[in-house]
Enzyme design. Sequence first.
Site, PDB file in Angstrom:
ATOM      1  N   HIS A 172     -67.219 -24.691  37.455  1.00  0.00           N
ATOM      2  CA  HIS A 172     -68.364 -25.266  36.737  1.00  0.00           C
ATOM      3  C   HIS A 172     -68.848 -26.558  37.405  1.00  0.00           C
ATOM      4  O   HIS A 172     -70.048 -26.727  37.671  1.00  0.00           O
ATOM      5  CB  HIS A 172     -67.946 -25.532  35.285  1.00  0.00           C
ATOM      6  N   GLU A 173     -67.916 -27.465  37.687  1.00  0.00           N
ATOM      7  CA  GLU A 173     -68.322 -28.759  38.266  1.00  0.00           C
ATOM      8  C   GLU A 173     -68.896 -28.597  39.669  1.00  0.00           C
ATOM      9  O   GLU A 173     -69.800 -29.337  40.064  1.00  0.00           O
ATOM     10  CB  GLU A 173     -67.141 -29.740  38.274  1.00  0.00           C
ATOM     11  N   HIS A 219     -72.447 -28.031  39.454  1.00  0.00           N
ATOM     12  CA  HIS A 219     -73.200 -29.292  39.337  1.00  0.00           C
ATOM     13  C   HIS A 219     -73.317 -29.986  40.695  1.00  0.00           C
ATOM     14  O   HIS A 219     -74.397 -30.464  41.059  1.00  0.00           O
ATOM     15  CB  HIS A 219     -72.522 -30.245  38.357  1.00  0.00           C
ATOM     16  N   HIS A 229     -77.144 -26.957  33.296  1.00  0.00           N
ATOM     17  CA  HIS A 229     -76.518 -26.009  32.376  1.00  0.00           C
ATOM     18  C   HIS A 229     -77.383 -24.775  32.155  1.00  0.00           C
ATOM     19  O   HIS A 229     -78.587 -24.789  32.392  1.00  0.00           O
ATOM     20  CB  HIS A 229     -76.189 -26.707  31.053  1.00  0.00           C
TER      21      HIS A 229
END
Length: 169
Positions: free
Chosen positions: A126-127, A130, A136
Site C-alpha cells: 500500500h505505502e 503512495h 486512495h
Amino acid sequence: HYSFFPHRPTWPSSNFNLTYAFLPENQLTDSVKAIFSRAFNRWSAVTPLTFTETEFFYSADMKIGFFSGDHGDGEPFDGVLGTLAHAFSPPNGRFHLDEAENWLTDEDVGTSAVKLAVDLESVAVHEIGHLLGLGHSSVKEAIMFPTISSGTKKVELASDDIDGIHELY
Ligand code: TQI
Ligand code: ZN
Ligand code: ZN
C-alpha cells in the site's frame, strides 16, 4: 476507483530505475528486508519501474525506516494501531513505519498475536503505491483502499490498482 495526489506527481522517466535503502539503525533482518523486496516486486511487475536495494541510505531514492512517536517530519506516530505507516508522494521517497505496531512478518504466521498484528507486506504494498503517486481508491478490493483488517494479508494488486499505476507509468 483509483486516485492520484494533487498535481499528479510521478517519478520522472529519467529515473525509472529507483533505489531504496533501510535506515541502518533499524538493523532489519534479511527476512524482513525480503518482505519489502516482495512488495516492490508487485509494482515492478506491472510498470517499467525497477527497484534495487542500496546500502547508501542518504542517496537512495526511497528511504525506509521504523520510527516511534515524533520523528521530525510533522507527522508523529501514535503507538499501537491508529496510524501504522506513512509514505510521501513522488519524488520525496520517505516511507516510515510505526515501530510500536505488532508487525506481522513471515515468522509469526499462526501466532496468537495475529489479533492485534498488522501484516507488514500488506502495508508495504500500500505505502509503495503512495511512493509511486497513487492516492486512495474507492474499490474495496484495491490495495489502495484506505482500510485493512488487523491481521489480514492483502498483497495482490487489484485491476483498479493496475489501471491507476498504468495511467502514471
Ligand atoms: N496511514 C495512512 C495511509 O497510508 C496515511 C495517510 C492518510 C495517507 N491519508 C493519506 C498517505 C493520503 C497518503 C495519502 O493511508 S495508515 C492502510 C490501510 C495506513 C492505512 O497507517 O492509516 C495501510 C497504512 F489502507 F489499510 F488502511 C497502510 Cl494498508
Ligand atoms: Zn514520518
Ligand atoms: Zn494510504
